[in-house]
Design an enzyme around this catalytic site. Structure first.
Site, PDB file in Angstrom:
ATOM      1  N   ASP A   1       0.833  -1.210   0.000  1.00  0.00           N
ATOM      2  CA  ASP A   1       0.000   0.000   0.000  1.00  0.00           C
ATOM      3  C   ASP A   1       0.867   1.258   0.000  1.00  0.00           C
ATOM      4  OD1 ASP A   1      -2.258  -1.538   0.013  1.00  0.00           O
ATOM      5  OD2 ASP A   1      -2.689  -1.277   2.144  1.00  0.00           O
TER       6      ASP A   1
ATOM      7  N   GLU B   1      -3.342  -2.149  -8.773  1.00  0.00           N
ATOM      8  CA  GLU B   1      -2.091  -1.459  -9.079  1.00  0.00           C
ATOM      9  C   GLU B   1      -2.135  -0.780 -10.444  1.00  0.00           C
ATOM     10  OE1 GLU B   1      -1.418  -5.915 -10.017  1.00  0.00           O
ATOM     11  OE2 GLU B   1      -2.536  -4.698  -8.609  1.00  0.00           O
TER      12      GLU B   1
END
Length: 316
Positions: free
Chosen positions: A215, A241
């Site tokens: 993250d 992503e």
């Protein structure tokens, strides 16, 4: 439905144009205290209070028919135990209507408190002259709460358009801006391009360092991408992503140079946790393009970059 959407901090619901519900995320089901099978194929009226059904028919149905979207409409949902005030945004596309529901309980509490303060102030004014000082104090508090309500509404609006992890704009905001860019390109012949960006081997980052570090890497990448764009451009997180950049007034020739610059700057920059590279698919608006066709070309170019070894740029 992916986990990110399923457990998003707002209710998400998809229905057919005849009002029958197709699917809802877990947040929506929790809000209504229902299981998925209890909501599937039910009419939207089944989750609305009686006044909201009338409001829905009177205002929502004509608006979505005319404009294919409805913004900031207040309705009240009916759960098993209580009535839930919500702020509703909706959009019609591909023959179905998608809803986002934001709970507004706190807003109702503010409004009720404001009403009580106003009535109390009027009573004090009528009762005694010495209540004048208290009246001024209460009016000051009233104004403060009004400002809090304005701030709260602004924050809710920002939440509806932002990605909670990275702080970038989200897919919904991207789709709205993409529609505006397409309209401008069609009517004024202003070129624009998009970059579809995917982190290479991101699963390996999560497996090696853990999801909290993963993250942080996405947050750091978001900052780097924001530093690559101009004020008139748009950068958003599509999910996972994958990120996207809309480049205003950018031709096919120029977008190749920009995409390569972005790739190199990410590949050779300093990272706080672990370095990553990105693969990029670029596409430029062509006459009669839609959001779907333009994204499809960019996605095809991204697939080509991945297929040819990653950490590269492809164009379609």
């Amino acid at each position: 439905m992916d986990d990110q959407l399923n457990y998003a901090p707002c209710g998400y619901l998809v229905m057919q144009k005849d009002g029958r519900i197709m699917e809802a995320n877990q947040t929506m089901l929790d809000m209504l205290e229902l299981a998925g099978h209890e909501l599937a194929d039910q009419h939207i009226h089944s989750i609305l209070t009686v006044p909201s059904k009338m409001y829905y028919q009177t205002y929502f149905t004509p608006l979505i028919s005319m404009y294919q979207r409805v913004n900031e409409m207040y309705l009240t949902l009916r759960s098993r135990k209580e009535h839930i005030p919500v702020l509703v945004n909706a959009i019609e596309r591909e023959g179905r209507i998608e809803f986002v529901f934001m709970q507004m309980k706190l807003r109702d509490e503010y409004e009720n408190e404001l009403i009580w303060e106003k009535r109390h102030t009027e009573w004090i004014l009528q009762e005694t002259n010495e209540a004048y000082w208290k009246l001024q104090q209460l009016m000051s508090e009233l104004e403060s709460k009004k400002q809090e309500l304005v701030t709260l509404n602004a924050e809710l609006q920002e939440m509806a358009l932002s990605d909670p992890l990275t702080g970038l704009k989200n897919r919904r905001f991207f789709q709205e801006r993409m529609a505006a860019f397409l309209q401008q390109a069609e009517t004024e012949e202003v070129p624009f391009s998009i970059l579809l960006i995917d982190v290479d081997h991101f699963k390996k980052v999560n497996d090696t360092f853990g999801h909290p570090i993963g993250d942080l890497v996405l947050q750091e990448l978001a900052v780097k991408l924001e530093n690559e764009i101009r004020e008139e451009d748009v950068v958003a997180r599509m999910g996972g992503e994958e990120f996207v950049i809309i480049l205003s007034q950018t031709s096919a020739k120029k977008v190749r140079m920009i995409a390569e610059r972005v790739r190199k700057n990410i590949a050779y920059s300093v990272w706080a946790h672990t370095a990553v590279t990105v693969s990029i698919g670029a596409a430029t608006y062509e006459k009669d393009d839609t959001s779907i066709t333009l994204l499809s070309r960019a996605d095809g170019a991204l697939y080509q970059s991945k297929k040819e070894g990653r950490n590269r740029v492809s164009f379609q």
